[in-house]
Design an enzyme around this catalytic site. Structure first.
Site, PDB file in Angstrom:
ATOM      1  N   GLY A 199     -49.217 -21.410  -7.730  1.00 26.20           N
ATOM      2  CA  GLY A 199     -49.136 -22.244  -6.516  1.00 26.20           C
ATOM      3  C   GLY A 199     -49.141 -21.964  -5.482  1.00 26.20           C
ATOM      4  CD  GLN A 229     -46.047 -21.190  -0.386  1.00 19.94           C
ATOM      5  OE1 GLN A 229     -46.621 -22.158  -1.043  1.00 19.94           O
ATOM      6  NE2 GLN A 229     -45.683 -20.532  -0.283  1.00 19.94           N
ATOM      7  CB  CYS A 233     -41.573 -17.862  -3.079  1.00 17.08           C
ATOM      8  SG  CYS A 233     -42.050 -19.230  -2.012  1.00 17.08           S
ATOM      9  CG  LEU A 234     -46.967 -16.289  -2.871  1.00 11.35           C
ATOM     10  CD1 LEU A 234     -48.480 -17.617  -3.553  1.00 11.35           C
ATOM     11  CD2 LEU A 234     -48.056 -14.880  -3.752  1.00 11.35           C
ATOM     12  CG  HIS A 266     -41.892 -22.802  -6.962  1.00 13.26           C
ATOM     13  ND1 HIS A 266     -40.669 -21.379  -6.556  1.00 13.26           N
ATOM     14  CD2 HIS A 266     -42.869 -22.177  -5.224  1.00 13.26           C
ATOM     15  CE1 HIS A 266     -41.454 -20.507  -5.623  1.00 13.26           C
ATOM     16  NE2 HIS A 266     -42.112 -21.018  -5.039  1.00 13.26           N
ATOM     17  CD  GLU A 267     -46.353 -24.084  -4.902  1.00 13.94           C
ATOM     18  OE1 GLU A 267     -46.227 -24.224  -3.534  1.00 13.94           O
ATOM     19  OE2 GLU A 267     -46.012 -23.211  -5.444  1.00 13.94           O
ATOM     20  CG  HIS A 316     -42.811 -24.126  -0.712  1.00 14.44           C
ATOM     21  ND1 HIS A 316     -42.407 -23.014  -0.062  1.00 14.44           N
ATOM     22  CD2 HIS A 316     -42.988 -23.665  -1.929  1.00 14.44           C
ATOM     23  CE1 HIS A 316     -42.319 -22.417  -0.620  1.00 14.44           C
ATOM     24  NE2 HIS A 316     -42.867 -22.271  -1.725  1.00 14.44           N
TER      25      HIS A 316
HETATM   26 ZN    ZN Z   1     -43.371 -20.934  -3.080  1.00 13.65          ZN
END
Ligand code: ZN
Length: 165
Positions: free
Chosen positions: A43, A48, A86-87, A128-129, A132
């Site tokens: 995702g 991000q 997480c990226l 999770h998204e 963000h």
């Molecule tokens: Zn993340």
């Protein structure tokens, strides 16, 4: 286009809701899908990639891409703990407690109102998204002392010193 990393301040901002879906939003979403696949993430949220708008994309590996605008959780059920990465916070995994199943509403890329029921990994990825969009990262699920320790052990402060020295 690069994925922003902690502690970039854009990641900490609350993203603005989208009042009308514009062409720019659609191209942001398509860029997000590309970057999600290139980075092998499940995702991605717009902040991000530096865009503080309420857009997320999710694909947990079944090639069913969710492109969601203004996603809102309207029902949650159960609790489950799992390790998450997480990226934007590379090399750190945090055990996060989240709802086991959810119902969310959102707009799709055509501006139509949709409802989605999700459980397990899909529910987790969506939540999770959405985090963000509210400026919340996996490390924000830890208490401050534990967060400091996890960041220190992962060399985050060292990396920062190098960058700023
Ligand atoms: Zn993340």
């Amino acid at each position: 286009m690069k994925i922003l990393k902690y502690p970039n301040p854009i990641l900490k901002k609350t993203s603005a809701p989208i009042l009308a879906v514009e062409g720019d939003d659609i191209s942001t979403i398509e860029q997000m899908v590309k970057i999600m696949y290139l980075s092998r993430g499940v995702g991605l949220a717009a902040p991000q990639i530096g865009v503080n708008r309420r857009l997320i994309v999710v694909d947990i590996g079944d090639k069913n891409i969710l492109r969601l605008i203004n996603p809102v959780t309207i029902k949650t059920e159960g609790k489950e703990e799992m390790d998450e990465g997480c990226l934007s916070v590379p090399d750190i995994y945090v055990r996060v407690k989240r709802a086991k199943s959810i119902i969310i509403k959102a707009l799709n890329e055509n501006g139509r109102s949709i409802k989605i029921e999700a459980t397990g990994l899909l529910a987790r990825a969506i939540l999770h998204e959405i985090d963000h969009l509210n400026g919340k990262l996996i490390i924000d699920h830890l208490n401050p002392i534990r967060r400091l320790r996890v960041l220190r052990e992962s060399g985050y402060f060292k990396k920062q010193n190098l960058r700023f020295s």
